[in-house]
Write a protein that holds these residues in place. Sequence first.
Motif, mmCIF file in Angstrom:
data_model
loop_
_atom_site.group_PDB
_atom_site.id
_atom_site.type_symbol
_atom_site.label_atom_id
_atom_site.label_comp_id
_atom_site.label_asym_id
_atom_site.label_seq_id
_atom_site.Cartn_x
_atom_site.Cartn_y
_atom_site.Cartn_z
ATOM 1 N N MET A 121 0.582 -0.879 -0.021
ATOM 2 C CA MET A 121 0.214 -0.203 0.371
ATOM 3 C C MET A 121 1.321 1.117 0.180
ATOM 4 N N THR A 122 0.659 2.013 -1.298
ATOM 5 C CA THR A 122 1.638 3.384 -1.347
ATOM 6 C C THR A 122 0.951 4.392 -0.172
ATOM 7 N N LYS A 123 2.058 5.245 -0.634
ATOM 8 C CA LYS A 123 1.313 6.655 -0.047
ATOM 9 C C LYS A 123 0.889 7.274 -0.671
ATOM 10 N N GLY A 124 -0.845 7.377 -0.235
ATOM 11 C CA GLY A 124 -1.573 7.948 -0.458
ATOM 12 C C GLY A 124 -2.971 7.032 -1.553
ATOM 13 N N GLU A 125 -2.887 6.181 -1.096
ATOM 14 C CA GLU A 125 -3.383 5.604 -1.604
ATOM 15 C C GLU A 125 -4.693 4.568 -0.366
ATOM 16 N N SER A 126 -5.550 4.201 -1.622
ATOM 17 C CA SER A 126 -6.913 4.365 -0.840
ATOM 18 C C SER A 126 -6.635 2.579 -0.145
ATOM 19 N N VAL A 127 -7.598 1.958 0.538
ATOM 20 C CA VAL A 127 -7.472 0.455 1.608
ATOM 21 C C VAL A 127 -8.504 -0.324 -0.324
ATOM 22 N N ILE A 128 -9.114 0.331 -1.237
ATOM 23 C CA ILE A 128 -10.016 -0.310 -1.960
ATOM 24 C C ILE A 128 -8.685 -0.185 -3.114
ATOM 25 N N THR A 129 -8.221 0.797 -3.140
ATOM 26 C CA THR A 129 -7.003 0.902 -4.405
ATOM 27 C C THR A 129 -6.398 -0.198 -3.730
ATOM 28 N N TYR A 130 -5.734 -0.484 -3.573
ATOM 29 C CA TYR A 130 -5.078 -1.333 -2.788
ATOM 30 C C TYR A 130 -5.577 -3.159 -3.540
ATOM 31 N N PHE A 131 -6.662 -3.376 -2.231
ATOM 32 C CA PHE A 131 -7.777 -4.761 -2.591
ATOM 33 C C PHE A 131 -7.766 -4.840 -3.813
ATOM 34 N N MET A 132 -7.865 -3.763 -5.001
ATOM 35 C CA MET A 132 -7.682 -4.267 -5.990
ATOM 36 C C MET A 132 -6.946 -4.993 -6.638
ATOM 37 N N LYS A 133 -5.739 -3.936 -6.528
ATOM 38 C CA LYS A 133 -4.273 -4.498 -7.305
ATOM 39 C C LYS A 133 -4.243 -6.105 -6.812
ATOM 40 N N ILE A 134 -4.149 -6.036 -5.257
ATOM 41 C CA ILE A 134 -4.335 -7.865 -4.752
ATOM 42 C C ILE A 134 -5.614 -8.806 -5.716
ATOM 43 N N SER A 135 -5.876 -8.384 -5.480
ATOM 44 C CA SER A 135 -7.358 -8.767 -6.299
ATOM 45 C C SER A 135 -7.268 -8.865 -7.581
ATOM 46 N N ASP A 136 -6.365 -7.991 -8.851
ATOM 47 C CA ASP A 136 -6.546 -7.874 -10.164
ATOM 48 C C ASP A 136 -5.077 -8.836 -10.276
ATOM 49 N N LEU A 156 -0.101 -12.134 2.323
ATOM 50 C CA LEU A 156 0.014 -10.939 1.555
ATOM 51 C C LEU A 156 -0.221 -9.025 1.659
ATOM 52 N N ALA A 157 -2.128 -9.292 1.776
ATOM 53 C CA ALA A 157 -2.475 -8.120 2.134
ATOM 54 C C ALA A 157 -2.053 -7.836 3.662
ATOM 55 N N LEU A 158 -1.904 -8.618 4.504
ATOM 56 C CA LEU A 158 -1.456 -7.727 5.976
ATOM 57 C C LEU A 158 0.207 -7.095 5.725
ATOM 58 N N ASN A 159 0.844 -7.678 5.160
ATOM 59 C CA ASN A 159 2.346 -7.844 5.249
ATOM 60 C C ASN A 159 2.436 -6.325 4.211
ATOM 61 N N GLY A 160 1.367 -5.998 3.169
ATOM 62 C CA GLY A 160 1.734 -5.017 2.259
ATOM 63 C C GLY A 160 1.243 -3.401 2.878
ATOM 64 N N LEU A 161 0.355 -3.736 3.827
ATOM 65 C CA LEU A 161 0.341 -2.331 4.701
ATOM 66 C C LEU A 161 1.497 -2.106 5.744
ATOM 67 N N SER A 204 -8.851 12.049 1.014
ATOM 68 C CA SER A 204 -9.419 12.128 -0.061
ATOM 69 C C SER A 204 -9.951 11.902 -0.998
ATOM 70 N N ASN A 205 -11.309 12.978 -1.133
ATOM 71 C CA ASN A 205 -12.073 12.836 -2.183
ATOM 72 C C ASN A 205 -12.832 11.193 -1.757
ATOM 73 N N GLY A 206 -13.303 10.930 -0.474
ATOM 74 C CA GLY A 206 -13.608 9.529 -0.449
ATOM 75 C C GLY A 206 -12.401 8.093 -0.676
ATOM 76 N N GLU A 207 -11.462 8.485 -1.462
ATOM 77 C CA GLU A 207 -10.514 7.539 -1.910
ATOM 78 C C GLU A 207 -9.525 7.582 -0.947
ATOM 79 N N ASP A 208 -8.519 8.614 -1.205
ATOM 80 C CA ASP A 208 -7.088 8.843 -0.858
ATOM 81 C C ASP A 208 -6.789 8.272 0.087
ATOM 82 N N SER A 209 -5.910 8.178 0.770
ATOM 83 C CA SER A 209 -5.328 8.140 2.288
ATOM 84 C C SER A 209 -4.276 8.551 2.301
#
Length: 237
Positions: A121-136, A156-161, A204-209
């Motif tokens: 999970m990169t700086k400025g990335e939302s949880v939804i976007t992060y999990f979408m990367k993994i799901s894709d 993998l998801a926990l290790n990437g937080l 921000s805008n309901g997505e970016d953390s």
Amino acid sequence: MPFSTFKIVYDLKVEDKLEGASHFTSLEFRILVTLKENDLLEFVQGKEQPVPEDKDELLQFKKNVVKAKKILIDSLKDHLVPIISKMSSTKDMFKALEGMYEINNTSRALALRKQLHHVKMTKGESVITYFMKISDLRDQLNAIGDEVVDKDLVMLALNGLPHFWEPFIQGISGRSKFTKFDRLRADCIQEESILAARGIIKISNGEDSHVLATLSIKKKGGNWKKGDFKRHRDHKS
């Protein structure tokens, strides 16, 4: 040729020609359906068809071989046609396509697995976007027959937080019952809202953390230090 069959073959030619090995699984299904609709499935599966001795049956047999070959050839981009063009048997042609897919598929699976193990999970990335990367990445692996089990996805998801999610990670790890991937995603979305409400991150805008913990959050007497987050969280609870 029946109209419906013609349409399936036409769709293969125009939209779904095999350019490489990346989408062979879906194309293989379309090819097999087309062959079955034309009563030609036995020309690529099962035992080798005996050549009829009767003149009329032999003529029909040869026509069917040509039809089956045409369906296979029409499913390919031009640069792949030479791979099967010199093969006399339709079964050999189909096996060549499968072999090409399996060889390339191994490389693709290794590359996708590597990406999955390094996803963060990169700086400025939302949880939804992060999990979408993994799901894709998971879906791409599943599509080529390399299934990723739910337990591995969760780890993998926990290790990437980010590191400031550590109290949350410890809470998940301490559960007596294994947390499934979909449940973890929902829990992370909820945790993200909690972190935002406590000023740990900014949404921000309901997505970016945007991470503020250990970077810009200040307390009396100076900046936060690493390790202060848990005390701050416990204090705010």
